[in-house]
Design an enzyme around this catalytic site. Structure first.
Site, short mmCIF file in Angstrom:
data_model
loop_
_atom_site.label_atom_id
_atom_site.label_comp_id
_atom_site.label_asym_id
_atom_site.label_seq_id
_atom_site.Cartn_x
_atom_site.Cartn_y
_atom_site.Cartn_z
N CYS A 2 -77.05 -38.15 33.96
CA CYS A 2 -77.41 -39.55 33.84
C CYS A 2 -76.30 -40.35 33.17
O CYS A 2 -75.24 -39.84 32.84
CB CYS A 2 -78.70 -39.68 33.03
SG CYS A 2 -80.05 -38.64 33.62
N ASP A 99 -85.93 -30.86 30.97
CA ASP A 99 -85.21 -30.36 29.80
C ASP A 99 -85.05 -31.47 28.76
O ASP A 99 -84.84 -31.20 27.57
CB ASP A 99 -83.85 -29.78 30.19
CG ASP A 99 -82.95 -30.78 30.90
OD1 ASP A 99 -83.47 -31.69 31.57
OD2 ASP A 99 -81.71 -30.64 30.82
N GLY A 369 -65.38 -24.20 39.40
CA GLY A 369 -64.70 -23.14 38.67
C GLY A 369 -63.83 -23.64 37.53
O GLY A 369 -63.04 -22.88 36.97
#
Length: 644
Positions: A2, A99, A369
């Protein structure tokens, strides 16, 4: 993921917070929220733009208010299920599955004591209606950004610097020391900010504002301490199971209520993550890039696509190939706007275009990665600095002769560039220097004399300050392992200052969340428990990670030559951007203001065009700095999209 913003005891706080939040709309197109409340003799205003990833219902909306605590939160918490279970066992009743609510209830129970327990990427502001206190927090490794501005007893904060510039009406003053640093590195280090009044909340820290005007700061995590602890673990003979640690981190980073895809360059880091992710999510999508054939040939770039296709075919991955043949004249100002500060790494363009393609296909979350090279010594500079120690034992007359011979070689002709010559010239520019200076020169743009020749002479003291800051940060450790000293320096400077920064801004510009499983607190702990002689073995960088990856990937992928997540800059500079370079050098704002010296820039252009030296990165960064500076000095901050 966000965008967050807010003000605390700030004049016209509601209006300013609305402006801050609206500027961040691209970070959260799925929803917006506001919150206001008295705070001492002023008010607090919190704003939020939502990119819904976990708990897509309204119970995940923000700012989230519960029992007198209010949270505006940007991030993902990968150990949320375990923390939720612990809190439920303690009697907490949750309304939803986000969360965000876990963070809020963890704060209620443990206060700042919850912060070391949070495993993820995050930046948030939390307000307590009972005490009138606002606390700002940034994650351990600086994955998520948080800018703040203090005036008197007031404070404004936001996920992006451009929001603060807009909200203050373009009144922020450029910090020329930050621009000098950006010329050295081609990015602004995390310890500095391109505007004088603004600052970045340091990784692993918090700031508390009290209604009586007092401000308190604290740290809850320190990378230096983690590296020291890792060295002690290594001395005790502990050998972390890296395959298990990376595998566990990757599984956690797949937590999502929306589709997840991966970056797949065909290199070790992205291939390993993609293979691990495909075991948990069969048929997962991956995105890879290629370049126009003539650009790739001119740059002598390796053919990464064939490796990406090999990995995708082996693991049943749905591979999407994107050819990057951008109109760089249009993309340059666009990326300057999104990046907030002058950043000269063209990999930001790759990230933006990949994320845009993924978002068009309905993908909101990507795995990258990023971070493996910094933590496991995978860059050429790491090996080069080790080789330099041996090179210094070669008799000085032989070194001088070799240097003169290489100096005469061209780095390019009209038809192609010579990568090996560029590497040789780069190596010889630092191979004779002391450790810290050599490490700095192995990845920065100029030596001290070159930088002084390029800049306004009045900035000589600033150059010295910037170089001293690098030395202070690099030398601030208790490690006796050269390779891990370099890794720690990268993890404290290069990773948050450049790679995590451009990844966040470029991906969020496309309303896409990028997750970085290697930049995880448990992976970092394991990385610094690995001695340097297991990270670089012979001429193999990332040796310990390659060893772990062989349990999943074929050896021809693991031990292939290192690729580059970059762009064909020499081709762009010699073709698409050549007229623009000439214009900026002769009549640019930076030159006319006296900040940069026209004669020094003209010499760089001439030597680059003649193939004597490779200044493509330097000149690309001059263009990004020019665009940024025009916007910043036009009265509207970096949001101004200047045109040349």
């Amino acid at each position: 993921m966000c965008g967050i913003a807010g003000t605390y005891r700030w004049p016209d706080g509601k209006v300013v917070t609305d402006r801050l939040t609206d500027t961040l709309a691209h970070r959260g197109p799925d929803g917006a929220g506001r919150y206001s409340h008295p705070a001492g003799d002023g008010e607090v205003h919190l704003g939020h733009r939502r990119l819904a990833i976990i708990d897509l219902s309204d119970t995940g909306a923000q700012p989230m208010l519960s029992g007198g605590l209010v949270l505006t939160y940007n991030g993902e918490l990968y150990n949320a299920p375990e923390l939720r279970a612990e809190l439920v066992a303690a009697g907490v009743c949750f309304r939803g599955t986000s969360d965000t609510e876990v963070v809020l209830e963890a704060w209620r129970r443990w206060g700042t004591g919850c912060l070391p327990r949070l495993r993820g990427m995050f930046a948030f502001g939390i307000f307590d209606e009972r005490t009138g206190e606002l606390v700002l927090v940034r994650d351990q490794l600086g994955i998520k950004p948080l800018f703040l501005l203090r005036r008197g007893e007031g404070l404004a904060f936001a996920s992006e610097l451009k929001a603060l510039a807009v909200a203050t009406g373009g009144s922020l003053q450029v910090d020329h020391a930050a621009l000098v640093a950006s010329l050295l590195y081609y990015w602004v280090p995390d310890s500095r900010c391109a505007f004088r009044e603004a600052e970045k909340l340091p990784p692993g820290s918090w700031l508390r504002c009290r209604p009586d005007g007092r401000v308190e700061r604290g740290r809850f995590w320190n990378l230096k301490d983690v590296a020291t602890e890792g060295q002690e673990r290594a001395r005790s003979g502990e050998r972390p199971d890296l395959a298990a640690v990376v595998g566990e981190s990757t599984r956690r980073h797949l937590l999502s209520d929306v589709p997840v895809a991966t970056f797949l360059s065909g290199g070790l880091d992205s291939s390993y993550l993609t293979a691990l992710a495909a075991r948990d999510r069969p048929g997962i999508s991956a995105y890879t890039i290629g370049f126009r054939a003539e650009d790739a040939r001119f740059e002598a770039m390796p053919d990464d696509l064939r490796y990406a296709r090999q990995v995708a075919g082996r693991f049943g991955v749905d591979l999407h190939e994107i050819e990057i043949a951008p109109n760089v004249l249009d993309l340059l100002p666009q990326m300057t706007y999104h990046l907030d500060e002058p950043i000269g790494d063209p990999a930001a363009i790759n990230t933006f275009l990949i994320c845009s393609a993924a978002r068009d296909a309905g993908v909101k979350v990507m795995l990258s990665g990023m971070g493996a090279d910094e933590l496991f010594a995978g860059y050429r500079k790491h090996l080069a600095n080790l080789i330099a120690l041996r090179y210094q034992r070669v008799p000085r007359p032989l070194r001088r002769g070799l240097s003169r011979a290489v100096d005469r070689l061209p780095v390019a002709t009209a038809r192609r560039g010579y990568r090996s010559v560029r590497f040789a010239k780069r190596f010889l520019s630092f191979a004779d220097l002391p450790e810290e200076t050599a490490f700095r020169r192995s990845y920065t743009m100029y030596d001290q004399d070159e930088l002084l020749a390029l800049l306004d002479p009045d900035l000589a003291g600033t150059v010295a300050d910037v170089l001293t800051e690098h030395a202070d940060i690099y030398q601030d450790n208790d490690l006796d392992d050269f390779v891990n000293r370099m890794c720690l320096g990268d993890a404290r400077m290069f990773l948050p200052g450049l790679n995590l920064t451009y990844t966040d801004r470029s991906s969020m510009a496309a309303s896409t969340e990028v997750r970085v499983p290697y930049v995880d607190v448990e992976v970092v702990r394991a990385a610094f428990a690995v001695p340097g002689d297991r990270k670089i073995v012979g001429r193999q960088g990332k040796a310990v990670l390659k060893e772990a990856a062989t349990s999943v990937l074929p050896r021809e992928i693991v031990y292939r030559p290192k690729g580059l997540f970059s762009a064909p800059l020499r081709a762009w500079m010699s073709r698409d951007l050549a007229p623009l370079v000439r214009e900026v050098v002769h009549d640019g704002v930076l030159v006319n203001s006296g900040f940069l010296r026209r004669d020094a820039l003209a010499r760089m252009v001439a030597e680059d065009a003649a193939g004597q030296r490779d200044f493509s990165k330097h000149l690309w960064h001059v263009l990004t700095l020019e665009y940024w500076y025009r916007g910043a000095t036009s009265g509207s901050g970096p949001s101004a999209r200047a045109s040349v």
